[in-house]
Design a protein around this motif. Structure first.
Motif, short mmCIF file in Angstrom:
data_model
loop_
_atom_site.label_atom_id
_atom_site.label_comp_id
_atom_site.label_asym_id
_atom_site.label_seq_id
_atom_site.Cartn_x
_atom_site.Cartn_y
_atom_site.Cartn_z
N ALA A 115 15.29 -1.59 7.65
CA ALA A 115 14.35 -2.05 8.78
C ALA A 115 15.27 -2.81 9.58
O ALA A 115 15.96 -3.57 9.53
N PRO A 116 14.68 -2.46 11.07
CA PRO A 116 15.71 -2.65 12.71
C PRO A 116 15.12 -4.54 11.91
O PRO A 116 16.88 -5.19 12.73
N ASP A 117 14.57 -5.11 11.96
CA ASP A 117 14.91 -6.56 11.56
C ASP A 117 15.19 -7.24 10.78
O ASP A 117 15.27 -8.34 10.30
N VAL A 118 15.70 -6.40 9.52
CA VAL A 118 16.45 -6.74 8.37
C VAL A 118 17.55 -6.97 9.22
O VAL A 118 18.65 -5.78 9.12
N HIS A 136 12.32 -6.67 -10.14
CA HIS A 136 10.95 -6.21 -10.61
C HIS A 136 9.89 -4.51 -10.04
O HIS A 136 9.04 -4.54 -8.88
N PHE A 137 10.55 -3.77 -9.55
CA PHE A 137 10.87 -2.66 -8.91
C PHE A 137 10.77 -1.33 -9.61
O PHE A 137 9.93 0.03 -9.92
N MET A 157 0.97 -1.22 0.20
CA MET A 157 -0.06 -0.15 0.08
C MET A 157 0.74 1.28 0.07
O MET A 157 1.67 1.39 1.26
N LYS A 158 0.92 1.96 -0.91
CA LYS A 158 1.56 2.80 -0.70
C LYS A 158 0.79 4.29 0.04
O LYS A 158 -0.08 5.01 0.40
N LYS A 159 1.72 4.75 0.43
CA LYS A 159 1.53 6.11 1.15
C LYS A 159 1.14 7.04 0.35
O LYS A 159 1.51 7.57 -1.00
N ASN A 160 0.09 8.27 0.87
CA ASN A 160 0.02 9.24 0.25
C ASN A 160 0.97 10.54 0.51
O ASN A 160 1.50 10.39 0.77
N ASP A 161 1.00 11.45 -1.17
CA ASP A 161 2.04 12.49 -1.29
C ASP A 161 1.44 13.14 0.12
O ASP A 161 0.81 13.81 0.21
N GLU A 162 2.37 13.14 0.74
CA GLU A 162 2.46 15.03 1.64
C GLU A 162 2.28 15.60 0.94
O GLU A 162 3.34 15.81 -0.01
N THR A 163 1.92 16.52 1.86
CA THR A 163 1.74 17.93 1.49
C THR A 163 2.99 18.93 1.58
O THR A 163 3.23 18.20 2.91
N THR A 164 3.47 19.57 1.14
CA THR A 164 4.55 20.21 2.13
C THR A 164 4.42 21.33 1.79
O THR A 164 3.23 22.06 1.37
N THR A 165 4.88 22.03 2.62
CA THR A 165 5.27 23.71 3.77
C THR A 165 5.00 24.47 1.70
O THR A 165 4.89 25.60 2.17
N ASN A 189 8.77 4.95 2.15
CA ASN A 189 8.84 3.98 2.23
C ASN A 189 8.75 3.13 3.01
O ASN A 189 9.22 1.66 2.44
N THR A 190 8.69 2.93 4.93
CA THR A 190 9.51 2.11 4.58
C THR A 190 8.57 1.12 5.61
O THR A 190 8.80 0.06 6.40
N GLU A 191 7.15 1.25 5.44
CA GLU A 191 6.60 0.17 5.28
C GLU A 191 6.24 -0.82 4.32
O GLU A 191 5.96 -1.77 4.18
N ASP A 192 6.86 -0.55 2.87
CA ASP A 192 6.54 -1.03 2.36
C ASP A 192 8.33 -2.53 2.32
O ASP A 192 9.34 -1.82 2.61
N GLU A 193 7.65 -3.35 1.24
CA GLU A 193 9.33 -4.51 1.63
C GLU A 193 10.84 -3.14 0.56
O GLU A 193 11.30 -3.71 1.20
N LEU A 194 10.21 -2.85 -0.15
CA LEU A 194 11.39 -2.09 -0.98
C LEU A 194 12.46 -0.90 0.26
O LEU A 194 13.30 -0.83 0.14
#
Lengths: 150, 321
Positions: free
Chosen positions: B49-52, B89-90, B1-9, B112-117
């Motif tokens: 990631a710490p678990d890698v 494949h990325f 699942m992709k992170k939404n684009d952060e709005t920048t200031t 995006n540190t929630e994704d495998e990549l």
């Protein structure tokens, strides 16, 4: 040839202290320029020492503050120019004349300073090695010894 | 699942009516940029990631962006991931065909540190500012040349990855110059890894393509952020071959000081032709000469006046008492 007469007035209260820098280069321009915006407001400290760091035309400059000796004051003097001289940047640069194009009225000091910044390139030596430091500090000390009446 | 684009200031609505050159032209600001002083040199790094586990074989890629332009920083990047992590494949395989939009999107994916990549890839960036580059090249003594700076920066970035506990066993480096001497130098410095230095490494090795994206996006957004904060018009890619860049250089130069923003490489010939060379066809009619006394090898004697047709003294103007 008209010689400029510089009048040093005693009322120096209220005259602002200028931000004065002695540069290690010749600058072929003497009209108004945004010096604070491009230079004085961008001075930083070099490596947390009391040496100053600035840049001019991409060159890195190292600076120190030179305090004028006691009983000495620096005066900034502006020479008023004849109406025919134009300080703005135009395409025409008139040949400078040999005679000093200054008014024969007195030129008041516009501001005073008690210290100024000396700048050099690629310097790792102390300020005491600097020729301007020597010129101001050592010679004034020397002169006061010679002139001493004790 | 992709992170939404952060709005920048910095985002401002870009409508057809508004002056598009003044708006901030980027959707994503990578964390590798110092947003308070983007014109300055900056080091940034991430970790995996710490678990890698770090004590497994890793491969690392090196690339740079912004070596040639007259504006902005030169950015070096390293990126690394476990050897048995499949990058193909990325979409990193063919970085030459990537658009800037696609590159920006890929860097967002990496961040995006929630994704495998994002969990398996670490990256670091050293951005060398235009001011630092020019000052090094314009020094009177021990001038710092670009190649030395490139090699030193690369080795420093790689060393820091080792220092963080990552066991790098393969190093891939993209190079502009001849690869062999540089490969020997790097191999000797990092004997624990197999080093491969080659041209076009970013199209041969996905991990180099990844590093290339980190470097390019960092540089592009950094340059655009400086432009936005200066509120100056579009200056193009920053290369002197780019007509928008040379137009900006010529129109915004101050005859005494040069350019605002600490973003121009004063050591570049394009900049020097405009600012320092009186007779060149690109210099302005308001040209101001600044003499650094570089040509005199003898110690500077301030009582001797520099010979010139204007008979000027070393400082200030002549007048006779």
């Amino acid at each position: 040839m008209n010689k400029p007469i510089i009048l040093f007035e005693n009322e120096n209260e209220g005259k602002p202290e200028e931000n004065v820098s002695l540069m290690p280069c010749f600058i072929g321009f003497d009209g108004p320029a945004p010096v604070s915006e491009f230079f004085h407001n961008k001075i930083s400290n070099k490596d947390d020492s009391n040496k100053l760091l600035a840049y001019f035309r991409g060159r890195e400059l190292n600076g120190s503050i030179l305090q004028l000796p006691e009983n000495y004051v620096g005066e900034c003097v502006e020479f008023p120019l004849l109406k025919s001289e134009d300080h703005s940047f135009t395409g025409n640069k008139s040949e400078s004349e040999d005679e000093a194009n200054v008014s024969d009225e007195h030129c008041p000091a516009s501001s005073t300073f008690s210290q100024f910044k000396i700048w050099d390139r690629d310097v790792s030596t102390s300020i005491e090695q600097n020729k301007w430091y020597k010129g101001v500090i050592e010679w004034t000390q020397f002169a006061s010894r010679i002139a001493s009446t004790e | 699942m992709k992170k939404n684009d952060e709005t920048t200031t910095f985002a401002s609505p870009i409508t057809e009516e508004s002056d598009t050159r003044k708006g901030f032209n980027a959707a994503f600001v990578p964390p590798s940029i110092d947003t308070t002083t983007p014109e300055k040199s900056n080091y940034f790094h991430t970790t995996i990631a710490p678990d890698v586990p770090k004590d497994q074989p890793f491969r690392l890629g090196v690339d740079e962006a912004g070596r040639g332009p007259v504006l902005g920083p030169m950015v070096y990047a390293v990126a690394y991931c476990p050897v048995d992590f499949d990058l193909t494949h990325f979409g990193f395989a063919d970085s030459k065909t990537l658009t800037s939009v696609k590159r920006s999107q890929l860097l967002q994916d990496i961040c995006n540190t929630e994704d495998e990549l994002g969990r398996h890839v670490g990256w670091s960036v050293q951005s060398i500012s235009a001011q630092e580059l020019a000052a090094g090249m314009l020094r009177l003594h021990n001038k710092y040349n670009l190649n030395s700076q490139a090699h030193d920066t690369t080795m420093d970035l790689i060393q820091k990855v080792y220092d963080s506990g990552v066991r790098v066993t393969e190093i891939y480096v993209d190079t502009v110059g001849p690869p062999d001497t540089y490969q020997q130098k790097l191999q000797a410095r990092f004997p624990q890894a197999k080093v491969k230095v080659t041209k076009k490494a970013d199209s041969l090795f996905p991990i180099v393509s990844l590093a290339s994206i980190c470097a390019k996006v960092t540089r592009d957004i950094q340059l655009e952020l400086v432009r936005y904060l200066l509120q100056t018009q579009d200056w193009g890619s920053g290369y002197s071959a780019d007509a928008r860049t040379t137009k900006w250089l010529r129109s915004s130069v101050h005859p005494v000081f040069g350019w605002k923003g600490d973003i121009v490489r004063y050591s570049w010939q394009t900049a020097r032709d405009i600012l320092e060379v009186a007779s060149s066809k690109t210099s302005s009619p308001s040209f101001v000469d600044v003499d650094w006394h570089e040509e005199t090898s003898a110690p500077l004697n301030f009582t001797i006046r520099k010979p010139s047709t204007k008979n000027r003294s070393w400082f200030g103007t002549d007048f006779v008492f």
